[in-house]
Scaffold this motif. Sequence first.
Motif, PDB file in Angstrom:
ATOM      1  N   LEU A  28       0.830  -1.209   0.000  1.00 24.53           N
ATOM      2  CA  LEU A  28       0.000   0.000   0.000  1.00 24.53           C
ATOM      3  C   LEU A  28       0.862   1.255   0.000  1.00 24.53           C
ATOM      4  N   ASN A  29       2.024   1.188   0.667  1.00 23.48           N
ATOM      5  CA  ASN A  29       2.949   2.322   0.615  1.00 23.48           C
ATOM      6  C   ASN A  29       3.456   2.541  -0.806  1.00 23.48           C
ATOM      7  N   VAL A  30       3.698   1.447  -1.515  1.00 20.54           N
ATOM      8  CA  VAL A  30       4.159   1.547  -2.899  1.00 20.54           C
ATOM      9  C   VAL A  30       3.121   2.276  -3.754  1.00 20.54           C
ATOM     10  N   LEU A  31       1.863   1.886  -3.608  1.00 17.10           N
ATOM     11  CA  LEU A  31       0.809   2.547  -4.385  1.00 17.10           C
ATOM     12  C   LEU A  31       0.713   4.020  -4.011  1.00 17.10           C
ATOM     13  N   ALA A  32       0.847   4.317  -2.718  1.00 21.53           N
ATOM     14  CA  ALA A  32       0.768   5.717  -2.281  1.00 21.53           C
ATOM     15  C   ALA A  32       1.917   6.528  -2.865  1.00 21.53           C
ATOM     16  N   ILE A  33       3.132   5.970  -2.816  1.00 15.72           N
ATOM     17  CA  ILE A  33       4.296   6.688  -3.346  1.00 15.72           C
ATOM     18  C   ILE A  33       4.144   6.923  -4.841  1.00 15.72           C
ATOM     19  N   LEU A  34       3.623   5.941  -5.542  1.00 18.02           N
ATOM     20  CA  LEU A  34       3.470   6.072  -6.993  1.00 18.02           C
ATOM     21  C   LEU A  34       2.240   6.898  -7.370  1.00 18.02           C
ATOM     22  N   GLY A  35       1.433   7.229  -6.367  1.00 15.35           N
ATOM     23  CA  GLY A  35       0.243   8.036  -6.640  1.00 15.35           C
ATOM     24  C   GLY A  35      -0.828   7.256  -7.382  1.00 15.35           C
ATOM     25  N   ILE A  36      -0.820   5.945  -7.207  1.00 17.76           N
ATOM     26  CA  ILE A  36      -1.813   5.105  -7.876  1.00 17.76           C
ATOM     27  C   ILE A  36      -2.936   4.796  -6.890  1.00 17.76           C
ATOM     28  N   ASP A  37      -4.125   5.326  -7.177  1.00 18.44           N
ATOM     29  CA  ASP A  37      -5.251   5.080  -6.279  1.00 18.44           C
ATOM     30  C   ASP A  37      -6.464   4.547  -7.032  1.00 18.44           C
ATOM     31  N   LYS A  58       6.566 -11.877   0.729  1.00 14.55           N
ATOM     32  CA  LYS A  58       6.744 -10.666  -0.068  1.00 14.55           C
ATOM     33  C   LYS A  58       5.385 -10.068  -0.385  1.00 14.55           C
ATOM     34  N   ASP A  59       5.405  -8.821  -0.792  1.00 15.33           N
ATOM     35  CA  ASP A  59       4.223  -8.197  -1.375  1.00 15.33           C
ATOM     36  C   ASP A  59       4.468  -8.052  -2.873  1.00 15.33           C
ATOM     37  N   ILE A  60       3.409  -7.980  -3.620  1.00 17.69           N
ATOM     38  CA  ILE A  60       3.521  -7.812  -5.073  1.00 17.69           C
ATOM     39  C   ILE A  60       2.398  -6.889  -5.542  1.00 17.69           C
ATOM     40  N   VAL A  61       2.731  -6.014  -6.475  1.00 19.68           N
ATOM     41  CA  VAL A  61       1.751  -5.061  -7.009  1.00 19.68           C
ATOM     42  C   VAL A  61       1.770  -5.158  -8.531  1.00 19.68           C
ATOM     43  N   LYS A  62       0.610  -5.280  -9.136  1.00 19.74           N
ATOM     44  CA  LYS A  62       0.521  -5.338 -10.605  1.00 19.74           C
ATOM     45  C   LYS A  62      -0.350  -4.181 -11.086  1.00 19.74           C
ATOM     46  N   VAL A  63       0.217  -3.400 -11.966  1.00 23.17           N
ATOM     47  CA  VAL A  63      -0.497  -2.250 -12.518  1.00 23.17           C
ATOM     48  C   VAL A  63      -0.702  -2.490 -14.001  1.00 23.17           C
ATOM     49  N   GLU A  64      -1.938  -2.546 -14.425  1.00 19.13           N
ATOM     50  CA  GLU A  64      -2.213  -2.841 -15.837  1.00 19.13           C
ATOM     51  C   GLU A  64      -2.260  -1.578 -16.678  1.00 19.13           C
ATOM     52  N   GLY A  65      -1.787  -1.725 -17.913  1.00 17.82           N
ATOM     53  CA  GLY A  65      -1.888  -0.632 -18.878  1.00 17.82           C
ATOM     54  C   GLY A  65      -0.944   0.510 -18.618  1.00 17.82           C
ATOM     55  N   ARG A  66       0.060   0.280 -17.782  1.00 16.81           N
ATOM     56  CA  ARG A  66       0.984   1.367 -17.488  1.00 16.81           C
ATOM     57  C   ARG A  66       2.390   0.807 -17.300  1.00 16.81           C
ATOM     58  N   GLU A  67       3.351   1.328 -18.058  1.00 17.48           N
ATOM     59  CA  GLU A  67       4.744   0.906 -17.920  1.00 17.48           C
ATOM     60  C   GLU A  67       5.485   1.955 -17.114  1.00 17.48           C
ATOM     61  N   LEU A  68       5.900   1.589 -15.929  1.00 13.84           N
ATOM     62  CA  LEU A  68       6.578   2.552 -15.065  1.00 13.84           C
ATOM     63  C   LEU A  68       8.043   2.684 -15.479  1.00 13.84           C
ATOM     64  N   SER A  69       8.540   3.910 -15.469  1.00 10.19           N
ATOM     65  CA  SER A  69       9.926   4.157 -15.889  1.00 10.19           C
ATOM     66  C   SER A  69      10.880   3.914 -14.715  1.00 10.19           C
ATOM     67  N   GLN A  70      12.172   3.810 -15.046  1.00  9.34           N
ATOM     68  CA  GLN A  70      13.187   3.581 -14.009  1.00  9.34           C
ATOM     69  C   GLN A  70      13.122   4.677 -12.941  1.00  9.34           C
ATOM     70  N   ILE A  79      11.975   2.130   0.514  1.00  8.98           N
ATOM     71  CA  ILE A  79      11.176   1.246   1.374  1.00  8.98           C
ATOM     72  C   ILE A  79      11.351  -0.225   1.004  1.00  8.98           C
ATOM     73  N   SER A  80      11.892  -0.509  -0.168  1.00  8.95           N
ATOM     74  CA  SER A  80      11.994  -1.893  -0.614  1.00  8.95           C
ATOM     75  C   SER A  80      13.161  -2.076  -1.583  1.00  8.95           C
ATOM     76  N   PRO A  81      14.383  -2.118  -1.042  1.00  9.62           N
ATOM     77  CA  PRO A  81      15.564  -2.169  -1.918  1.00  9.62           C
ATOM     78  C   PRO A  81      15.665  -3.430  -2.783  1.00  9.62           C
ATOM     79  N   GLU A  82      14.953  -4.488  -2.405  1.00 11.69           N
ATOM     80  CA  GLU A  82      15.039  -5.735  -3.173  1.00 11.69           C
ATOM     81  C   GLU A  82      14.014  -5.808  -4.307  1.00 11.69           C
ATOM     82  N   ALA A  83      13.207  -4.792  -4.470  1.00  9.49           N
ATOM     83  CA  ALA A  83      12.110  -4.858  -5.443  1.00  9.49           C
ATOM     84  C   ALA A  83      12.626  -5.086  -6.862  1.00  9.49           C
ATOM     85  N   THR A  84      11.905  -5.902  -7.613  1.00 10.18           N
ATOM     86  CA  THR A  84      12.191  -6.064  -9.040  1.00 10.18           C
ATOM     87  C   THR A  84      10.990  -5.568  -9.830  1.00 10.18           C
ATOM     88  N   ILE A  85      11.287  -4.989 -10.972  1.00  7.12           N
ATOM     89  CA  ILE A  85      10.253  -4.394 -11.812  1.00  7.12           C
ATOM     90  C   ILE A  85      10.189  -5.180 -13.112  1.00  7.12           C
TER      91      ILE A  85
END
Length: 156
Positions: A28-37, A58-70, A79-85
């Motif tokens: 949920l912090n990831v979604l908040a930081i990315l401004g995805i609501d 682990k937690d996992i978040v999938k966002v459809e129709g949007r490619e997030l940039s580096q 908040i999550s140094p091990e995250a993979t995109i």
Amino acid sequence: MSDTNKQLRVSKIRDGTVIDHLAAGQALNVLAILGIDGSGGEGVSIGMNVPSDRLARKDIVKVEGRELSQSEVDVLSVISPEATINIVRDYEVVEKKRVERPEEVTGVVSCPNRNCITNADEPVVSRFEVLSDGLRCGYCGDIVREGEVAENLDVS
Ligand code: CTP
Ligand code: ZN
């Protein structure tokens, strides 16, 4: 039920971004930081405390129709140094990247020092220098340690 079916917690997506290997509890912090609501109409799936090979949970978040940039995802490293995109197109992972620590983060974390200018009623955006084990306020020098970042998020 086959093992595959038992393990399928969150459906695969056709196109978009899978943010994987998040520290448990950070979705949920990831979604908040990315401004995805969800107000943009994009499909969002969240898995929390999912069993993982690499991490215990682990937690996992999938966002459809949007490619997030580096640069969009790098802020998640605090908040999550091990995250993979994973960038997914037509059901295939076409790009896999790690989050990289940015030199600074602006407007995401609030300073714990109540006397800091960023906490006065001034139009000042928070800015932190990223250290190896935390963040240093660019205005007052206060340190937010790695484990304290999540509780000092300013993403409303
Ligand atoms: N994924 C998805 N939809 C797709 C393709 C992949 O949701 N169409 C998800 C998978 O469920 C997985 C992540 O994206 O959580 C990465 O997929 P993949 O690289 O195929 O899995 P792994 O090899 O297990 O990834 P890693 O090596 O990063 O653990
Ligand atoms: Zn400060």
